[in-house]
Write a protein that holds these residues in place. Structure first.
Motif, PDB file in Angstrom:
ATOM      1  N   ARG A  90      31.883  36.200  40.740  1.00  0.00           N
ATOM      2  CA  ARG A  90      32.069  35.223  39.667  1.00  0.00           C
ATOM      3  C   ARG A  90      30.907  35.247  38.675  1.00  0.00           C
ATOM      4  O   ARG A  90      31.103  35.086  37.469  1.00  0.00           O
ATOM      5  CB  ARG A  90      32.216  33.829  40.273  1.00  0.00           C
ATOM      6  N   LEU A  91      29.704  35.432  39.188  1.00  0.00           N
ATOM      7  CA  LEU A  91      28.538  35.445  38.314  1.00  0.00           C
ATOM      8  C   LEU A  91      28.564  36.658  37.394  1.00  0.00           C
ATOM      9  O   LEU A  91      28.300  36.545  36.184  1.00  0.00           O
ATOM     10  CB  LEU A  91      27.263  35.442  39.167  1.00  0.00           C
ATOM     11  N   PHE A  92      28.883  37.816  37.943  1.00  0.00           N
ATOM     12  CA  PHE A  92      28.906  39.015  37.106  1.00  0.00           C
ATOM     13  C   PHE A  92      30.070  38.975  36.125  1.00  0.00           C
ATOM     14  O   PHE A  92      29.994  39.557  35.033  1.00  0.00           O
ATOM     15  CB  PHE A  92      28.995  40.272  37.969  1.00  0.00           C
ATOM     16  N   ALA A  93      31.153  38.302  36.491  1.00  0.00           N
ATOM     17  CA  ALA A  93      32.275  38.166  35.552  1.00  0.00           C
ATOM     18  C   ALA A  93      31.843  37.407  34.299  1.00  0.00           C
ATOM     19  O   ALA A  93      32.183  37.794  33.170  1.00  0.00           O
ATOM     20  CB  ALA A  93      33.436  37.450  36.235  1.00  0.00           C
ATOM     21  N   ALA A  94      31.074  36.333  34.496  1.00  0.00           N
ATOM     22  CA  ALA A  94      30.557  35.586  33.339  1.00  0.00           C
ATOM     23  C   ALA A  94      29.554  36.441  32.560  1.00  0.00           C
ATOM     24  O   ALA A  94      29.539  36.432  31.320  1.00  0.00           O
ATOM     25  CB  ALA A  94      29.894  34.294  33.816  1.00  0.00           C
ATOM     26  N   TYR A  95      28.720  37.170  33.276  1.00  0.00           N
ATOM     27  CA  TYR A  95      27.734  38.067  32.667  1.00  0.00           C
ATOM     28  C   TYR A  95      28.436  39.123  31.826  1.00  0.00           C
ATOM     29  O   TYR A  95      28.058  39.401  30.667  1.00  0.00           O
ATOM     30  CB  TYR A  95      26.933  38.709  33.793  1.00  0.00           C
ATOM     31  N   LEU A 101      34.768  47.350  29.503  1.00  0.00           N
ATOM     32  CA  LEU A 101      34.212  46.135  30.089  1.00  0.00           C
ATOM     33  C   LEU A 101      35.294  45.080  30.316  1.00  0.00           C
ATOM     34  O   LEU A 101      35.217  44.302  31.281  1.00  0.00           O
ATOM     35  CB  LEU A 101      33.113  45.581  29.184  1.00  0.00           C
ATOM     36  N   SER A 102      36.301  45.053  29.462  1.00  0.00           N
ATOM     37  CA  SER A 102      37.392  44.099  29.634  1.00  0.00           C
ATOM     38  C   SER A 102      38.208  44.414  30.887  1.00  0.00           C
ATOM     39  O   SER A 102      38.672  43.495  31.586  1.00  0.00           O
ATOM     40  CB  SER A 102      38.303  44.105  28.408  1.00  0.00           C
ATOM     41  N   SER A 103      38.388  45.694  31.176  1.00  0.00           N
ATOM     42  CA  SER A 103      39.114  46.063  32.390  1.00  0.00           C
ATOM     43  C   SER A 103      38.349  45.613  33.631  1.00  0.00           C
ATOM     44  O   SER A 103      38.948  45.203  34.637  1.00  0.00           O
ATOM     45  CB  SER A 103      39.348  47.576  32.435  1.00  0.00           C
ATOM     46  N   THR A 104      37.013  45.671  33.552  1.00  0.00           N
ATOM     47  CA  THR A 104      36.197  45.145  34.654  1.00  0.00           C
ATOM     48  C   THR A 104      36.407  43.644  34.808  1.00  0.00           C
ATOM     49  O   THR A 104      36.559  43.131  35.921  1.00  0.00           O
ATOM     50  CB  THR A 104      34.705  45.435  34.403  1.00  0.00           C
ATOM     51  N   GLY A 105      36.450  42.943  33.674  1.00  0.00           N
ATOM     52  CA  GLY A 105      36.684  41.503  33.719  1.00  0.00           C
ATOM     53  C   GLY A 105      38.033  41.144  34.315  1.00  0.00           C
ATOM     54  O   GLY A 105      38.158  40.184  35.076  1.00  0.00           O
ATOM     55  N   MET A 106      39.063  41.935  34.007  1.00  0.00           N
ATOM     56  CA  MET A 106      40.384  41.684  34.573  1.00  0.00           C
ATOM     57  C   MET A 106      40.378  41.897  36.071  1.00  0.00           C
ATOM     58  O   MET A 106      41.056  41.172  36.825  1.00  0.00           O
ATOM     59  CB  MET A 106      41.410  42.608  33.906  1.00  0.00           C
ATOM     60  N   SER A 107      39.622  42.878  36.529  1.00  0.00           N
ATOM     61  CA  SER A 107      39.509  43.114  37.969  1.00  0.00           C
ATOM     62  C   SER A 107      38.883  41.921  38.676  1.00  0.00           C
ATOM     63  O   SER A 107      39.317  41.509  39.754  1.00  0.00           O
ATOM     64  CB  SER A 107      38.686  44.375  38.223  1.00  0.00           C
TER      65      SER A 107
END
Length: 531
Positions: free
Chosen positions: A206-211, A309-315
């Motif tokens: 969750r923290l890295f998602a916000a980052y 980076l957006s694909s990482t966020g979706m993951s």
């Protein structure tokens, strides 16, 4: 030490005698047993953080006191419990921690007298630093990065440039403290450290998602920034790439210790050409001679980077949805089990089971069980009247008269004829209306001095052929105004008609006293009933 120590049992007993349920739960969650805190104790403490009459500073201080223990097991479990409440408890808890000048002072903690004491003490020191940094982050930005709204319209994606440049370093510091835990798979050797690692794993996602979303926003604004802002943004992006590599190593450890690969998100890095474009743009702003990319090439490079980076966020988002769905399924299963259990318990109570009555009292009237039958909508209710309302509604809808054969008080025979029974209105759906429970409880319990219980010297047994329905005193209960043209309550089959031994009188009397207390609550509080 494989189980609870004598000290644990004595401490829990002391808290039971003093009536401190929170202190007892904290003690139970932080025993010397080499396993993670039990879910039932954590759930109870989470429930406490949501109760407005619970003293949050006292709860936190109780946890802090447990970290003063000399055993690494107790201290580690106190940290785990605190972390769990920060993640899943009411926000009031982390707000209080953030308001304190100091939290955990365990930089010098060392347990020399226990197996694994040296190794586990190292992780305790690292873990406590992360919790301190998590609370500090909340103090600085007044938000928990692991709980903030994400997505295109999320907090980090819509933040302005100035605030974004100030916020991202705070996330960096918290993530650094988390990744500094540095546990190898062969060091995760017991249930205590494994519990801590699981909480850190969830926080890291969750923290890295916000980052990650903050960096996407930063890149989209980069080519419109001023020179000083570009310099800070470039430094932030370089540190982001380094932390992405460290997080990847952390997630590999998680995979090796048994976390399902499907629960581990994929990390997609932006192309290296983006970093070159960012550096060239800053150099041009500083007046250095450099060949900057043309607008079309720069836009294409930026678009590819944002897409990665957006694909990482979706993951990361998929991981959140999976955990929420799992939690929902567990809650539904637990509620269903509670419904079945309480049907059985009340059936045994009506049959005269002393132990069942004791179990029902513990499970229904104690605050630790307030989530029971949460599917029935009740608003603005107060404990313990809430439980009675739910249970009476449940019993009435089940088709039998649960209170029909309970022991009834006797009164002198020279009194006036009994008053007519209070009329009860029934909702078309079969549920009790608002004033019915108040009247029925009042008639059941009573509060007149003329009412007496049979003395132990009497030879007649209650129930069966020997039971005599004595008349009541002249004092009458006045039923509350009801809806026009009330209908009688349909009674189902009687559950039992057996004799109740005299040894059960005290048990029944205790239950009626409990109901009398509840009746008092109904006159002291405003309660909204299920419609």
């Amino acid at each position: 030490m494989s189980g609870q120590s004598i000290t644990d049992r004595i401490t829990a007993a002391q808290h039971s005698m003093t009536g401190s349920a929170i202190s007892k739960a904290v003690c139970k969650a932080t025993t010397h047993e080499v396993s993670g805190p039990k879910k039932k104790h954590l759930d109870y403490l989470i429930h406490c953080t949501n109760e407005m009459n619970v003293n949050i500073p006292q709860l936190a201080d109780t946890l802090f006191e447990r970290t003063a223990n000399s055993s690494w097991v107790v201290v580690f479990k106190a940290l785990i419990t605190t972390h769990h409440l920060m993640m899943y408890g009411n926000e009031r808890f982390i707000q209080y921690l953030a308001s304190r000048n100091t939290l955990f002072n365990l930089n010098n903690f060392l347990d020399k007298g226990a197996l694994q004491g040296y190794d586990m003490s190292t992780f305790i020191r690292r873990y406590s630093r992360y919790l301190n940094e998590k609370a500090m982050s909340y103090r600085l930005v007044a938000v928990d990065f692991t709980k903030m709204k994400r997505g295109i319209d999320g907090v980090m994606r819509t933040m302005n440039t100035e605030k974004l440049i100030k916020t991202l370093p705070i996330i960096q510091n918290q993530l650094d403290a988390l990744l500094d835990f540095q546990a190898n798979p062969n060091e995760l050797t017991n249930g205590v450290i494994n519990s801590a690692f699981m909480l850190l794993f969830k926080d890291s996602i969750r923290l890295f998602a916000a980052y990650n979303e903050g960096v996407i926003n930063l890149l989209e604004k980069y080519f419109d920034m001023k020179k000083n802002q570009c310099k800070d943004a470039l430094d932030i992006y370089k540190k982001f790439l380094y932390r992405m590599t460290k997080l990847s190593e952390f997630l590999k450890v998680a995979e090796q210790v048994g976390i399902d690969q499907g629960d581990i998100p994929d990390l997609s890095q932006a192309p290296s050409s983006l970093l070159e474009a960012l550096e060239q743009h800053l150099a041009s702003l500083e007046g250095k001679k450099t060949k900057e990319l043309n607008a079309d090439t720069r836009a294409s490079t930026l678009s590819n980077a944002v897409s990665s980076l957006s694909s990482t966020g979706m993951s990361f988002s998929r991981m959140d949805e999976k955990e929420k769905q799992q939690a929902l399924e567990e809650e539904q299963a637990r509620l269903q089990a509670l419904k079945v259990t309480h049907f059985i318990l009340f059936g045994q109570i009506v049959s005269g089971s002393k132990r069942a009555l004791d179990l029902a009292f513990r499970s229904v009237f104690l605050p630790a069980r307030m989530p029971l039958l949460a599917a029935i909508p009740i608003k603005n209710a107060v404990f313990p009247y809430t439980h009675l309302t739910r249970l009476f509604t449940l019993i009435s809808s089940s088709g039998f008269d649960a209170l029909g054969d309970l022991l009834k008080p006797t009164v002198p025979t020279h009194t006036a004829p009994p008053p007519p029974p209070p009329q009860v209105a029934i909702h078309p759906g079969g549920k009790l209306l608002a004033n019915d429970l108040d009247s029925s409880l009042a008639n059941l319990v009573g509060s007149e001095p003329d009412m007496q219980w049979n003395q132990p010297g009497e030879k007649k047994l209650t129930g069966g052929q020997n039971w005599q329905n004595k008349t009541m005193s002249t004092t009458q209960w006045s039923p509350a105004p009801m809806a026009p043209q009330p209908m009688p309550v349909p009674h189902g089959p009687k559950v039992c008609q057996q004799n109740i031994p005299h040894s059960e009188l005290l048990i029944t009397e205790v239950s009626l006293i409990i109901l009398q207390i509840c009746c008092f609550n109904t006159r002291s509080h405003h309660v909204s009933y299920p419609q």
